[in-house]
Design an enzyme around this catalytic site. Structure first.
Site, PDB file in Angstrom:
ATOM      1  N   ASP B 207       1.342  -1.409   0.278  1.00  0.00           N
ATOM      2  CA  ASP B 207       0.147   0.042   0.014  1.00  0.00           C
ATOM      3  C   ASP B 207       1.444   1.076   0.308  1.00  0.00           C
ATOM      4  O   ASP B 207       1.829   1.110   1.067  1.00  0.00           O
ATOM      5  CB  ASP B 207      -0.867   0.120   1.121  1.00  0.00           C
ATOM      6  CG  ASP B 207      -1.915   1.706   1.206  1.00  0.00           C
ATOM      7  OD1 ASP B 207      -1.981   2.277   0.638  1.00  0.00           O
ATOM      8  OD2 ASP B 207      -2.488   1.349   2.832  1.00  0.00           O
ATOM      9  N   HIS B 378      -4.472   5.032   6.273  1.00  0.00           N
ATOM     10  CA  HIS B 378      -2.902   3.920   5.623  1.00  0.00           C
ATOM     11  C   HIS B 378      -1.829   4.570   6.328  1.00  0.00           C
ATOM     12  O   HIS B 378      -1.536   5.124   7.155  1.00  0.00           O
ATOM     13  CB  HIS B 378      -3.161   4.639   4.285  1.00  0.00           C
ATOM     14  CG  HIS B 378      -4.490   4.613   3.076  1.00  0.00           C
ATOM     15  ND1 HIS B 378      -4.686   3.194   2.061  1.00  0.00           N
ATOM     16  CD2 HIS B 378      -5.589   5.309   2.825  1.00  0.00           C
ATOM     17  CE1 HIS B 378      -5.376   2.764   1.996  1.00  0.00           C
ATOM     18  NE2 HIS B 378      -6.063   3.963   2.373  1.00  0.00           N
TER      19      HIS B 378
END
Lengths: 566, 566
Positions: B207, B378
């Site tokens: 990610d 995130h």
């Protein structure tokens, strides 16, 4: 112009119950389109005359200029415009407005030069009455006397205005920041501001753009230091710096750094070439001999010995940097060794466009730097408080910014001790009556944006925009039919044509069904002896609309056209 | 499902020159639409199946789903989907894709429940094959074995995937952050990740959404502390908190704080009611008895004893908060005492919409708070480095994000010691061949976005969008004429109708002139014996277009329609 300091003080000290009107015709609850009228008796004088860039829902609109119906209705009173500085949101509407209302315009030297350039493009520079004002000069406009006071902003020659009115002194900060070490010229004339405050300031209109940001805005010079570090670290790369076309001081610092590191400089992008050209002519920028080269001579130098200063820092699709990023610039090709400095922060709404340009540049292997490479041209909270402390106005009127910025501005005024009831948030079109004892909204005049689309000014309004909105979401279906005069018999059609709806070739079934729906609707009308064409059109529109919604959950604009055949 | 830890390790230790393909069909160089196929021999397994929201230039488009031509061309190979978590950009395309390719879908409990809700809406829940997987479980999909590993994200039950392939182990982080003190459930299973790393990880897909941000993402719990402070300070106000519908943990913290301060809670906004309902049913959220009330009972409590949790934190025009802000919400009216907490940061592109909502709320006198009220879901740079340090992959493949984020992800991989040539940036559609010794792009398959507009999937393409773009900028002019069969004599018309062009009533002169231009063009055709209708249409279009450009500098879509009369 005369020096009225002494007279003024006497006047300000006397009690008066005279009332002056403040009428913002734009610039409130929005960013841009700054224009504010000040009225007393038979005199109106106007501060700034800016444009706004269209918001996302103003489809196809090029610019928005203020509605000056109020000024036109009172044109005999209007004595002139005083312009605070040369940015588009303060001067951009002048060419359009002066065509309707040719009154004198006053501004400092660079401001006037930039205005003149615009008037030339519109071919009205011959008839316009442009007057250059020096800091400290006072201009008489009917019952008003306006002194231009030195301030700092992201363009040179910015002025705050001290407006001496029969009711008292009004101080308009204009767009400002306090830069103790500006790149060009002097720091803001805090001394003169203090003097005006001491003599008595009735009201202050204060730039609120950054009123939500704590602290002080850094000096423009801090960006110069960052440039120096970046240039020192990247001696083997070409450097491309993108910034606002109008930020002459930023360009000056890039040129200084380029000169120090022995690089040639190219200025690219029409608006930047224009502004820098004007600034250089007037001596507002200092370019060492031989540093600036033409873009066509770039190829004569090693890449690492060059700097390109360019427009496009906001991701504007037609600007030079965007064209370089998407490989359609005719003279500059990005190479993997390039270092690109984004010397601006995205204006709200431009974030995605800026991101796109950064992505494209990264894909070409270039390094993109955007940290510590920009400072704002607007005052943060502590500077705004400083203004209040110097001017000590009785009333505070936060201006420039969206509602939340104005609210933040109100909070700052209260923080420095102005009573809450003496702080007024205005809307565009409000008529504020100001006297020694009171400041309140007493009326409202026509105000708002007039859309400029191509050569048309004001011929596109909300209905047209609403149509464009519908067209953009679902496209249009045109149903054309010829009916026999008298009988309304279908002689030809229905021909169904669409744009922006679906791929017609892949939807012949759909179009055939639609055609049958229309045919049936027309037959029904004939049967029911409906002869009024507007009714027939409505029946066709409704039937087709219902069919398409059921079938596709879509809602195109449907436009039946009936032609009469004799 | 079986526990294959031991077998796997043995397998990973052996040398092999087997090649597995990694084929991202979406999610790269964009935010959203995550879907990646892994292929070996006769087996394909797919990670995630998300949608993307339309960008500004996709006029009228509701959603974008991935083009799965490649999967359909190889449908016999496709063994199933493994879904990392229940966000739209990872599950949203499933209902559309499963209609074309009904293969098994594997996910954790909450993920499956959210998918099932979607499938029900599309009425395909009966035929779909949905399988709930527990952390640590391994799913066999042809030649692949996939282990679901606990990770943290802004939704519960998020999983990283360890994909055991004949070529070696591939670790896919999914969307993740490392939260040592999550609000619900356990921290990420760093131990298991380290174990997988120790056994040998060939490649990691990581990610990169926040790869440009230094440091660590703060724990979700820090937001809870901010809530506590705000609730303590505003005991006399109603509190409205706007956040993402899917952020169950955020909602949990608001409920906890409301309970502590003895307030009733209303959840408002369809998507939030859905997600919270599902989470509550499954026990992923703990709501103290009597805390939650129906919106219709709000009026039974004093304002300061209530909290409204709502959608609309991104300024979405139809979401509950936007409706409250613009006074069109049917059940909640904003009052000057209200305190509104914006518990999210604007996703790039939404800044202006969020600003608009804040302005509207401020105008109603409400206080809007948006500082320290959100943490990202995130990982920032240090967490991404942590993943690399635990997994120690030979090859790194940054995923999730625009190109600049992927570039930043590459930088992080290199920073922790992965050689530059072992870090690969993929594009959607790339075919990456991965073996023990190499990782490179060897081909390309069809990939991209398919537009969903109403019930239509894929029937709106670039030509239709281009038309919508033209229509939105300049509107359309339709020129209808009836010509006599054989002679081409003008029997009726030209009728000129426009939409989105100008106010016709104010432009009768213009329309008369336009009509004359068309008449002349048709007469010229007749004179030149041009009988081909498409040629006549071209002549009409060109003449009118030239006239309008000269006259107005505008460029509407011009659509001539000719009807033939016998």
């Amino acid at each position: 112009m005369e020096n009225t300091n002494k007279k003024r003080r006497g006047r300000a000290a006397k009690k008066s119950n005279k009332k002056v009107k403040i009428i913002p015709l734009g610039g409130l609850e929005q960013i841009g389109m700054n224009i504010t009228a000040f009225e007393y008796d038979d005199s109106i004088m106007v501060v700034d005359c800016g444009l706004a860039f269209p918001s996302d829902d103003m489809l196809g609109i090029d610019l928005v200029i203020p509605d000056i119906t109020y000024l036109k209705d009172n044109y005999l009173k209007v004595k002139g415009f005083c312009i605070t500085h040369g940015h588009e949101d303060h001067i951009g509407a002048l060419p359009y407005i002066l065509k309707q209302l040719n009154v004198p315009v006053y501004g400092t030297r660079l401001t006037c030069a930039l205005i003149e350039k615009k008037l030339k493009e519109h071919q009205i520079d011959d008839t316009a009455k442009l007057h250059i004002v020096k800091y400290g000069d006072t201009v008489s406009l009917g019952d008003f006397k306006v002194e231009f006071v030195k301030t700092n902003h992201s363009i040179a020659d910015a002025a705050s205005l001290a407006i001496f009115t029969p009711a008292g002194t009004i101080f308009h900060t204009g767009d400002f920041k306090v830069d103790y070490t500006p790149v060009f010229g002097d720091p803001a004339d805090l001394g003169r501001m203090a003097e005006i405050g001491k003599a008595g300031c009735l009201a202050m209109l204060s730039d609120s753009t950054n009123a939500t940001r704590p602290g002080f805005t850094m000096s423009e010079r801090t960006v110069g230091k960052t440039f120096d570090l970046i240039f020192a670290e990247h001696r083997d790369s070409r450097i491309i710096v993108a910034t606002f076309a109008s930020n002459v001081d930023r360009v000056q610092q890039i040129i200084n750094t380029a000169y120090k590191y022995d690089r040639k400089v190219v200025v690219e992008g029409r608006s930047m070439v224009n502004v820098i050209g004007t600034a250089a002519e007037l001596g507002y920028i200092d370019i060492p001999e031989g540093t600036l080269i033409d873009i066509d001579h770039l190829k004569d130098y090693p890449l690492e010995k060059t700097v390109i200063i360019t427009t496009g820092s906001q991701g504007e699709s037609m600007a030079a940097l965007s064209r370089m990023a998407s490989s359609i610039h005719r003279k500059v090709e990005i190479v993997p060794e390039d270092v690109i400095i984004m010397s601006s922060t995205p204006i709200p709404g431009n974030e995605k466009a800026v991101s796109k340009v950064i992505n494209e540049l990264s894909m070409k292997g270039a390094e993109v730097i955007f940290q510590d490479t920009h400072v704002s041209g607007h005052a943060c909270q502590e500077e705004i408080k400083l203004m209040y402390s110097l001017l000590k106005p009785k009333f505070a009127l936060p201006v420039h910014g969206e509602y939340r910025h104005l609210m933040a501005g109100k909070g700052l005024a209260e923080a420095v001790g102005i009573p809450s009831e003496n702080v007024l948030i205005m809307s565009s079109g409000d008529v504020v009556e100001l006297s020694e004892d009171s400041c309140k909204i007493t009326g409202h005049v026509e105000a708002g944006g007039v859309f400029v689309d191509g050569l048309g000014v004001g011929d596109v309004g909300n209905i047209v925009l609403r149509d464009r909105q519908s067209l953009s979401q679902n496209g249009i279906i045109i149903v054309a039919m010829s009916l026999e005069h008298g009988t309304n018999r279908l002689l030809s059609g229905p021909d169904i044509v669409s744009r922006g709806f679906v791929y017609v070739r892949e939807s012949t079934d759909l179009m055939n069904e639609a055609s049958a729906v229309v045919r049936e609707a027309v037959a029904d009308c004939l049967h029911a002896r409906i002869t009024d064409w507007s009714k027939i059109k409505n029946v066709v529109r409704d039937s087709l609309s219902e069919f398409l919604w059921k079938r596709m959950k879509r809602n195109p604009v449907i436009l039946p056209i009936i032609m009469e055949i004799h």
